[in-house]
Design an enzyme around this catalytic site. Structure first.
Site, PDB file in Angstrom:
ATOM      1  N   LYS A  99      -9.935  13.073   8.336  1.00  0.00           N
ATOM      2  CA  LYS A  99      -9.386  12.708   9.642  1.00  0.00           C
ATOM      3  C   LYS A  99      -9.346  13.924  10.568  1.00  0.00           C
ATOM      4  O   LYS A  99      -9.353  15.062  10.099  1.00  0.00           O
ATOM      5  CB  LYS A  99      -7.952  12.190   9.477  1.00  0.00           C
ATOM      6  N   ARG A 150      -7.367  -0.378   1.568  1.00  0.00           N
ATOM      7  CA  ARG A 150      -7.900  -1.641   1.050  1.00  0.00           C
ATOM      8  C   ARG A 150      -8.397  -1.493  -0.381  1.00  0.00           C
ATOM      9  O   ARG A 150      -8.396  -2.471  -1.148  1.00  0.00           O
ATOM     10  CB  ARG A 150      -9.004  -2.142   1.983  1.00  0.00           C
ATOM     11  N   ASP A 189      -2.421  10.604   3.516  1.00  0.00           N
ATOM     12  CA  ASP A 189      -3.815  10.212   3.706  1.00  0.00           C
ATOM     13  C   ASP A 189      -4.537  11.205   4.612  1.00  0.00           C
ATOM     14  O   ASP A 189      -4.402  11.160   5.830  1.00  0.00           O
ATOM     15  CB  ASP A 189      -3.883   8.799   4.302  1.00  0.00           C
ATOM     16  N   LYS A 233       0.854  -1.192   0.000  1.00  0.00           N
ATOM     17  CA  LYS A 233       0.000   0.000   0.000  1.00  0.00           C
ATOM     18  C   LYS A 233       0.885   1.236   0.000  1.00  0.00           C
ATOM     19  O   LYS A 233       1.711   1.427   0.890  1.00  0.00           O
ATOM     20  CB  LYS A 233      -0.894  -0.003   1.236  1.00  0.00           C
ATOM     21  N   ASP A 255     -11.964   7.088   4.134  1.00  0.00           N
ATOM     22  CA  ASP A 255     -10.740   6.906   4.916  1.00  0.00           C
ATOM     23  C   ASP A 255     -10.368   5.437   5.051  1.00  0.00           C
ATOM     24  O   ASP A 255      -9.324   5.109   5.605  1.00  0.00           O
ATOM     25  CB  ASP A 255     -10.895   7.545   6.306  1.00  0.00           C
ATOM     26  N   ASP A 274       1.766   6.527   5.554  1.00  0.00           N
ATOM     27  CA  ASP A 274       0.765   5.572   5.091  1.00  0.00           C
ATOM     28  C   ASP A 274       1.189   4.830   3.826  1.00  0.00           C
ATOM     29  O   ASP A 274       0.428   4.036   3.291  1.00  0.00           O
ATOM     30  CB  ASP A 274      -0.573   6.276   4.861  1.00  0.00           C
ATOM     31  N   GLU A 327      -9.253   3.647   2.697  1.00  0.00           N
ATOM     32  CA  GLU A 327      -8.795   3.739   1.308  1.00  0.00           C
ATOM     33  C   GLU A 327      -7.692   2.750   0.954  1.00  0.00           C
ATOM     34  O   GLU A 327      -7.547   2.355  -0.202  1.00  0.00           O
ATOM     35  CB  GLU A 327      -8.312   5.168   1.022  1.00  0.00           C
TER      36      GLU A 327
END
Length: 486
Positions: free
Chosen positions: A263, A337, A256, A251, A333, A274, A335
């Site tokens: 967030k 996956r 993010d 990933k 959020d 991230d 995201e």
């Protein structure tokens, strides 16, 4: 700090400044008389009588220009214990601007193969610093002179250690970079430099991904002015091996914000980390190429930036993934996956690998469950899981397996699409995220998901990590390959 290691075959009768010697766990120094003067021996012997012998290291100030360091070598040490001794030694000398130490390798028991190699490996991993954006850098340098013969075993392991260190440092560098520097395009530019090592790097831009049908990944980056990419890194180190390659998927969310599901502001700056899963994949493939690993492996990384904006993906949108499944996006959020969904199914379809291991800073829930001690492990294959667990214990990049079950899977069913990207019922956040990913492993390929949210970055210095980006996963997966697939 710059660490330089030199090997010198020098007579043991010569006296050195800043001498490093090794003793047993009781600090019995009788065997060290040939390395130090009688005056120094008596001085150290007297001080040890009133010292806490539970410590691992003692620094004795012999004069203003000389230290003698005693390192306790306990019985039945594992290689990870030796590396930690090296890391502890580095922590003790880190304040020194410039120094030189002489390590007497012949003060080590012969039962430990390449003790010095593992000791220095731990020292170097601990010495990592990321300070390129400081206007004033205090330059520090330490020279380690190893006194003794440099045999074939040392030379072979030195090349291996160097490859692991460089791969780990590359991963740490990527994670440490600020998000205004390391956007997806800049990330691609840095990965392209790995071609000089013989790695085949292929870059898919947004136009190409649209043609492939990667709308799950593309949806995440829609709110950003920075383009999204998918990158494959192929290392073919065993051309005679006709078996399918090993595959590693990461990933790579370069920043993010959470997107429209924004967030909280507090600690959002940490979301530059991230993309740590992708950094581990890049660092691993670099390690394999640098040490000329006799294995065929492919790394796949999805690189995006998750931002709010006029064109950003909305909660409630439905997108179609690469494998044809439709996803209801209930929370923008969740995201990572979505990125991995396309990356996993693409990897499985294109490379038909022997196994797939994905790495991601996927859920905060895994930190609540395991803290900063273990990465979460989820898998459809017991053999792969057991191997990951055992090598993790060996190199002290530990993983802990959590369950996958059809009852959890039902929580991810959407009433209007094939799947939804969060569990509305609440609870089991890491498990249901893994259940989501499993939907995109469609050909029964052995697969493991490592949720490294608690392991990719640490605010405290511990073990072989100096604090900050850890590179967790490079050493773990390299060990897995060495023990089982080369």
């Amino acid at each position: 700090m710059t660490v330089q290691v030199l090997y010198k075959n020098t007579s043991t009768k010569k006296l050195f400044a800043n001498l490093v010697l090794f003793t047993d766990e009781n600090f019995n120094i009788n065997g060290l008389k040939k390395h130090i003067s009688s005056t120094e021996f008596s001085y150290i012997e007297d001080l040890l009588k009133t010292s806490d012998l539970k410590k691992n290291l003692f620094f004795f100030e012999i004069s203003s220009t000389k230290k003698i360091v005693l390192v306790s070598v306990k019985n039945n040490l594992e290689t990870s214990d030796i590396e930690n001794l090296g890391a502890e030694f580095y922590s003790r000398i880190n304040h020194e601007k410039k120094s030189e130490y002489f390590v007497k390798s012949d003060s080590i028991s012969s039962k430990y193969k390449n003790f010095i190699g593992y000791f220095l490996h731990g020292l170097k991993l601990k010495s990592y610093e990321f300070n390129i954006y400081k206007s004033k850098i205090v330059k520090k340098a330490v020279t380690i002179n190893v006194i003794g013969n440099k045999n074939k075993l040392i030379i072979e392991n030195e090349l291996r250690f160097k490859a692991i260190e460089e791969g780990t440092f590359f991963a740490r560098d990527l994670v440490s970079e600020p998000p205004n520097i390391l956007n997806p395009k800049e990330y691609v530019n840095r990965v392209l430099k790995l071609r000089k090592l013989g790695i085949k790097v292929t870059v898919y831009n947004e136009s190409q991904m649209k043609k492939l049908g990667m709308h799950s990944l593309l949806g995440v980056g829609r709110g950003s002015v920075n383009e999204s990419f998918l990158v494959t890194l192929e290392w073919n180190g065993n051309k005679k091996d006709k078996k399918a390659p090993l595959s590693f998927v990461g990933k790579g969310v370069c920043f993010d914000t959470g997107g429209i599901s924004l967030k909280p502001a507090k600690f959002m700056e940490e979301m530059k980390y991230d993309m740590a899963g992708s950094a581990v994949v890049a660092g691993l493939i670099q390690t394999l190429a640098t040490r000329k690993a006799k294995v065929n492996a492919v790394g796949v990384v999805g690189l995006v930036e998750n931002m709010p904006g006029g064109n950003a993906q909305r909660p409630g949108d439905i997108v179609k993934a690469y494998n044809g499944k439709t996803i209801e996006v209930l929370n923008t959020d969740a995201e990572g996956r979505l990125v991995l969904a396309d990356a996993l199914s693409f990897t499985e379809a294109k490379f038909k690998p022997r196994f797939m291991i994905d790495l991601a800073t996927l859920t905060g829930a895994i930190i609540m469950a395991l803290g900063e001690e273990y990465a979460g492990l989820f898998s459809n294959n017991d053999e792969l899981s057991n191997r990951l667990f055992k090598v993790g214990e060996k190199v002290k990049e530990k993983v802990w397996r959590l369950p996958l079950h059809e009852n959890y899977d039902k929580l991810m069913n959407s009433p209007i699409a094939d799947i939804q990207n969060i569990n509305y019922s609440g609870g089991a956040g890491s498990i249901t995220a893994a259940q989501f990913l499993q939907r995109f492993v469609t050909n029964k390929t052995p697969w493991a998901h490592l949720d490294i949210a608690g392991m990719a970055f640490s605010k405290k210095a511990a073990n072989l990590n100096p604090g900050g980006a850890t590179g967790f996963g490079v050493r773990l997966l390299n060990q897995l390959i060495e023990e089982h697939y080369e």
